[in-house]
Design an enzyme around this catalytic site. Sequence first.
Site, PDB file in Angstrom:
ATOM      1  N   TYR A 124       9.353  79.808  15.624  1.00  0.00           N
ATOM      2  CA  TYR A 124       9.181  80.785  16.721  1.00  0.00           C
ATOM      3  C   TYR A 124       8.298  81.945  16.267  1.00  0.00           C
ATOM      4  O   TYR A 124       7.343  82.327  16.941  1.00  0.00           O
ATOM      5  CB  TYR A 124      10.555  81.299  17.165  1.00  0.00           C
ATOM      6  CG  TYR A 124      10.514  82.511  18.073  1.00  0.00           C
ATOM      7  CD1 TYR A 124      10.263  82.366  19.431  1.00  0.00           C
ATOM      8  CD2 TYR A 124      10.739  83.801  17.569  1.00  0.00           C
ATOM      9  CE1 TYR A 124      10.230  83.487  20.280  1.00  0.00           C
ATOM     10  CE2 TYR A 124      10.705  84.914  18.406  1.00  0.00           C
ATOM     11  CZ  TYR A 124      10.458  84.743  19.759  1.00  0.00           C
ATOM     12  OH  TYR A 124      10.418  85.843  20.581  1.00  0.00           O
ATOM     13  N   GLU A 173      10.465  89.512  15.229  1.00  0.00           N
ATOM     14  CA  GLU A 173      10.672  88.347  14.351  1.00  0.00           C
ATOM     15  C   GLU A 173       9.440  88.101  13.483  1.00  0.00           C
ATOM     16  O   GLU A 173       9.532  87.455  12.437  1.00  0.00           O
ATOM     17  CB  GLU A 173      10.994  87.107  15.178  1.00  0.00           C
ATOM     18  CG  GLU A 173      12.382  87.112  15.802  1.00  0.00           C
ATOM     19  CD  GLU A 173      13.512  86.945  14.787  1.00  0.00           C
ATOM     20  OE1 GLU A 173      13.366  86.140  13.854  1.00  0.00           O
ATOM     21  OE2 GLU A 173      14.527  87.632  14.940  1.00  0.00           O
ATOM     22  N   SER A 215       6.924  89.955  19.031  1.00  0.00           N
ATOM     23  CA  SER A 215       8.322  90.073  18.609  1.00  0.00           C
ATOM     24  C   SER A 215       8.479  90.627  17.199  1.00  0.00           C
ATOM     25  O   SER A 215       7.683  90.319  16.298  1.00  0.00           O
ATOM     26  CB  SER A 215       8.956  88.675  18.673  1.00  0.00           C
ATOM     27  OG  SER A 215      10.170  88.658  17.993  1.00  0.00           O
TER      28      SER A 215
HETATM   29  P1  NDP Z   1      13.958  84.404  28.224  1.00  0.00           P
HETATM   30  O1  NDP Z   1      14.247  83.263  27.331  1.00  0.00           O
HETATM   31  O2  NDP Z   1      15.054  85.019  29.029  1.00  0.00           O
HETATM   32  O3  NDP Z   1      12.802  83.962  29.257  1.00  0.00           O
HETATM   33  C1  NDP Z   1      11.759  83.099  28.880  1.00  0.00           C
HETATM   34  C2  NDP Z   1      10.941  82.761  30.122  1.00  0.00           C
HETATM   35  O4  NDP Z   1       9.860  81.891  29.756  1.00  0.00           O
HETATM   36  C3  NDP Z   1      11.740  82.026  31.221  1.00  0.00           C
HETATM   37  O5  NDP Z   1      11.351  82.553  32.473  1.00  0.00           O
HETATM   38  C4  NDP Z   1      11.251  80.595  31.067  1.00  0.00           C
HETATM   39  O6  NDP Z   1      11.344  79.839  32.242  1.00  0.00           O
HETATM   40  C5  NDP Z   1       9.785  80.855  30.722  1.00  0.00           C
HETATM   41  N1  NDP Z   1       9.103  79.680  30.171  1.00  0.00           N
HETATM   42  C6  NDP Z   1       9.465  78.948  29.082  1.00  0.00           C
HETATM   43  N2  NDP Z   1       8.581  77.953  28.880  1.00  0.00           N
HETATM   44  C7  NDP Z   1       7.643  78.052  29.865  1.00  0.00           C
HETATM   45  C8  NDP Z   1       6.478  77.325  30.184  1.00  0.00           C
HETATM   46  N3  NDP Z   1       6.077  76.271  29.462  1.00  0.00           N
HETATM   47  N4  NDP Z   1       5.737  77.702  31.258  1.00  0.00           N
HETATM   48  C9  NDP Z   1       6.117  78.773  32.007  1.00  0.00           C
HETATM   49  N5  NDP Z   1       7.219  79.507  31.760  1.00  0.00           N
HETATM   50  C10 NDP Z   1       7.964  79.154  30.693  1.00  0.00           C
HETATM   51  O7  NDP Z   1      13.222  85.528  27.329  1.00  0.00           O
HETATM   52  P2  NDP Z   1      13.292  87.137  27.436  1.00  0.00           P
HETATM   53  O8  NDP Z   1      13.147  87.532  28.846  1.00  0.00           O
HETATM   54  O9  NDP Z   1      14.419  87.624  26.620  1.00  0.00           O
HETATM   55  O10 NDP Z   1      11.979  87.534  26.629  1.00  0.00           O
HETATM   56  C11 NDP Z   1      10.711  87.656  27.268  1.00  0.00           C
HETATM   57  C12 NDP Z   1       9.608  87.492  26.239  1.00  0.00           C
HETATM   58  O11 NDP Z   1       9.746  88.471  25.225  1.00  0.00           O
HETATM   59  C13 NDP Z   1       9.625  86.152  25.502  1.00  0.00           C
HETATM   60  O12 NDP Z   1       8.288  85.780  25.244  1.00  0.00           O
HETATM   61  C14 NDP Z   1      10.352  86.451  24.202  1.00  0.00           C
HETATM   62  O13 NDP Z   1       9.987  85.552  23.183  1.00  0.00           O
HETATM   63  C15 NDP Z   1       9.838  87.861  23.950  1.00  0.00           C
HETATM   64  N6  NDP Z   1      10.708  88.704  23.148  1.00  0.00           N
HETATM   65  C16 NDP Z   1      12.005  88.891  23.529  1.00  0.00           C
HETATM   66  C17 NDP Z   1      12.825  89.702  22.796  1.00  0.00           C
HETATM   67  C18 NDP Z   1      14.243  89.944  23.218  1.00  0.00           C
HETATM   68  O14 NDP Z   1      15.005  90.488  22.409  1.00  0.00           O
HETATM   69  N7  NDP Z   1      14.655  89.600  24.423  1.00  0.00           N
HETATM   70  C19 NDP Z   1      12.335  90.392  21.584  1.00  0.00           C
HETATM   71  C20 NDP Z   1      10.932  90.202  21.349  1.00  0.00           C
HETATM   72  C21 NDP Z   1      10.156  89.387  22.101  1.00  0.00           C
HETATM   73  P3  NDP Z   1      12.654  78.938  32.598  1.00  0.00           P
HETATM   74  O15 NDP Z   1      13.549  79.857  33.388  1.00  0.00           O
HETATM   75  O16 NDP Z   1      12.080  77.830  33.385  1.00  0.00           O
HETATM   76  O17 NDP Z   1      13.262  78.492  31.292  1.00  0.00           O
HETATM   77  P1  GDP Z   2      17.068  86.682  17.122  1.00  0.00           P
HETATM   78  O1  GDP Z   2      17.060  87.918  16.301  1.00  0.00           O
HETATM   79  O2  GDP Z   2      15.930  86.606  18.083  1.00  0.00           O
HETATM   80  O3  GDP Z   2      17.215  85.429  16.343  1.00  0.00           O
HETATM   81  O4  GDP Z   2      18.347  86.855  18.114  1.00  0.00           O
HETATM   82  P2  GDP Z   2      19.798  86.160  18.106  1.00  0.00           P
HETATM   83  O5  GDP Z   2      20.619  86.973  19.042  1.00  0.00           O
HETATM   84  O6  GDP Z   2      19.699  84.706  18.393  1.00  0.00           O
HETATM   85  O7  GDP Z   2      20.324  86.322  16.610  1.00  0.00           O
HETATM   86  C1  GDP Z   2      20.484  87.601  16.012  1.00  0.00           C
HETATM   87  C2  GDP Z   2      21.157  87.438  14.657  1.00  0.00           C
HETATM   88  O8  GDP Z   2      22.514  87.033  14.863  1.00  0.00           O
HETATM   89  C3  GDP Z   2      20.525  86.375  13.753  1.00  0.00           C
HETATM   90  O9  GDP Z   2      20.440  86.912  12.446  1.00  0.00           O
HETATM   91  C4  GDP Z   2      21.517  85.230  13.781  1.00  0.00           C
HETATM   92  O10 GDP Z   2      21.547  84.436  12.591  1.00  0.00           O
HETATM   93  C5  GDP Z   2      22.816  86.018  13.919  1.00  0.00           C
HETATM   94  N1  GDP Z   2      23.933  85.197  14.421  1.00  0.00           N
HETATM   95  C6  GDP Z   2      25.149  85.059  13.833  1.00  0.00           C
HETATM   96  N2  GDP Z   2      25.902  84.216  14.537  1.00  0.00           N
HETATM   97  C7  GDP Z   2      25.164  83.800  15.596  1.00  0.00           C
HETATM   98  C8  GDP Z   2      25.434  82.902  16.682  1.00  0.00           C
HETATM   99  O11 GDP Z   2      26.492  82.326  16.814  1.00  0.00           O
HETATM  100  N3  GDP Z   2      24.424  82.751  17.596  1.00  0.00           N
HETATM  101  C9  GDP Z   2      23.232  83.397  17.492  1.00  0.00           C
HETATM  102  N4  GDP Z   2      22.285  83.230  18.441  1.00  0.00           N
HETATM  103  N5  GDP Z   2      22.945  84.230  16.455  1.00  0.00           N
HETATM  104  C10 GDP Z   2      23.911  84.431  15.530  1.00  0.00           C
END
Ligand code: NDP
Ligand code: GDP
Length: 325
Positions: free
Chosen positions: A152, A130, A128
Site C-alpha cells: 500500500y 504510511e 498517506s
Molecule cells: P475508504 O477505504 O473509505 O474509501 C476508498 C474509496 O475508494 C471507496 O469509495 C472505494 O469504492 C474507492 N475505490 C476503490 N477502488 C476503486 C477503483 N478501482 N475505482 C474507483 N473507486 C475505487 O478510504 P478513506 O475514505 O478512509 O480514505 C480516502 C483516501 O485517503 C484513500 O486514498 C486512502 O488511501 C487515503 N488515506 C486515508 C487515510 C485515513 O486514515 N483514512 C490516511 C491517509 C490516506 P467502493 O465503495 O466501491 O469500495
Molecule cells: P493503518 O495505520 O493505515 O494501517 O491503519 P489501521 O487502523 O489498519 O492500523 C493501525 C495500527 O493498528 C497498525 O499498526 C496495526 O498493526 C494495529 N493493529 C493492531 N491490531 C489491529 C487489528 O486488529 N486490526 C487493524 N486494522 N489494525 C490493528
Amino acid sequence: MKKRALLTGVTGQDGAYLCALLLEKGYDVYGIVRRSSHGGIDDHRMRWLGIHDRVKLIDGNLLDLSAMIRTVQDVKPDEIYNLAAQSFVAASWNQPILTGEVTGIGVLNLLEALRIAAPEARFYQASSSEMFGKIQEESQSEKTPFYPRSPYAVAKLFGHWSTVNYRESFGLHTSSGILFNHESPLRGREFVTRKVTDSVARIKLGMEKELRLGNIDAKRDWGHARDYVRAMWLMLQQDKGDDYVVATGRTTTVRRMCEIAFEHVNLKFDDHVVIDKAFFRPAEVDILLGNPAKAKAKLGWQAEVGLEAMICEMVDADLARLKAK
Ligand code: NDP
Ligand code: GDP
C-alpha cells in the site's frame, strides 16, 4: 457560476465528509462510483450525512483511463479530488498487484485525464503517512525521507511522486496531502479504531465477549476525518499546488486508544482484549507522529477534534446503530 468538483472514492469515509463540505460551500459535486452488484447501498455513508440525493454519481473505475478522460471532459471540473484507493494496509499484502494498480497507477490515470481534458483544473491526491513507514525522523514533516513498509505504502509513494512530477513537468495545479490516520463513525470496520468502537459497543450490549487485536504497541497520530477534509479543500484554494502534512502532532498507542473506548462505557480493556497473531502484519509501522506546522502556517489549518472526543463519538454511534437494529 457554481464551482464544480469531481471526486473519486466518493463512497468512502473521506468522500462522504468532503462531499458534505463542498455542498455546504455551494459546489456542484460529482462522484465517480465503481460499478458493483451492491448498487443502492454504496451510498450509505452519504445517507448517514443526509447528502445522498445531492451528489451526482457517475459510473467509472480508476483503472479505466478512457472512462476517466471522458468523465473529466464531460464534467469540466474546477477541482478534482482523488480519494479512491485500495486503502487497507493489511489487505495490500494479499492483493499487492491490485493495490499497485489502483492506489499507484490509478493516480496516473487521473493525472493523465487532467492533463488531457482539464489542464486548468486543480488536483488533490490523497497521500498517506504510511509513506514514512520505518520513520527517519521522530516527527515527520514534508521534508522527512520516506521508507514505505507495505505494498500500500509503496503504491501511495508512486501516486505522491506522480502528483509532484505532473506539477513540475506540466505546471499543473496539483497538491499532495500527506494525511495521517483519520477516523470517524464512517470509518470502515476493518481499521483498528472502528473495529474497537464497534466491538466495545457489542460487548456493552452483551452481543460479544472478546475483542481480538494484533500489535497494540503500535502508535498512531489519529485525527477526525471531518477536520481532515477541510485541509484538502484549503490546499486547492492556494495560488499554487504544494505538499502538506496533515496531522494532530500527538501520538498514542493502539492500547491506549482502546482503553479510552472501554472506559467510555465503564468496561475494562483487560477483561476483554485478546492478542491474536492473525492480526500482526508482515512488516509493521511502529510509530507515526506528524508535524503539521506547514499546514498551520500556510493553510491556517489545525485539528479541532481530539482523540478522546472522537473515540467517544464513534462508540456512541456504534451503540446507536446496534440498538437501532
Ligand atoms: P475508504 O477505504 O473509505 O474509501 C476508498 C474509496 O475508494 C471507496 O469509495 C472505494 O469504492 C474507492 N475505490 C476503490 N477502488 C476503486 C477503483 N478501482 N475505482 C474507483 N473507486 C475505487 O478510504 P478513506 O475514505 O478512509 O480514505 C480516502 C483516501 O485517503 C484513500 O486514498 C486512502 O488511501 C487515503 N488515506 C486515508 C487515510 C485515513 O486514515 N483514512 C490516511 C491517509 C490516506 P467502493 O465503495 O466501491 O469500495
Ligand atoms: P493503518 O495505520 O493505515 O494501517 O491503519 P489501521 O487502523 O489498519 O492500523 C493501525 C495500527 O493498528 C497498525 O499498526 C496495526 O498493526 C494495529 N493493529 C493492531 N491490531 C489491529 C487489528 O486488529 N486490526 C487493524 N486494522 N489494525 C490493528
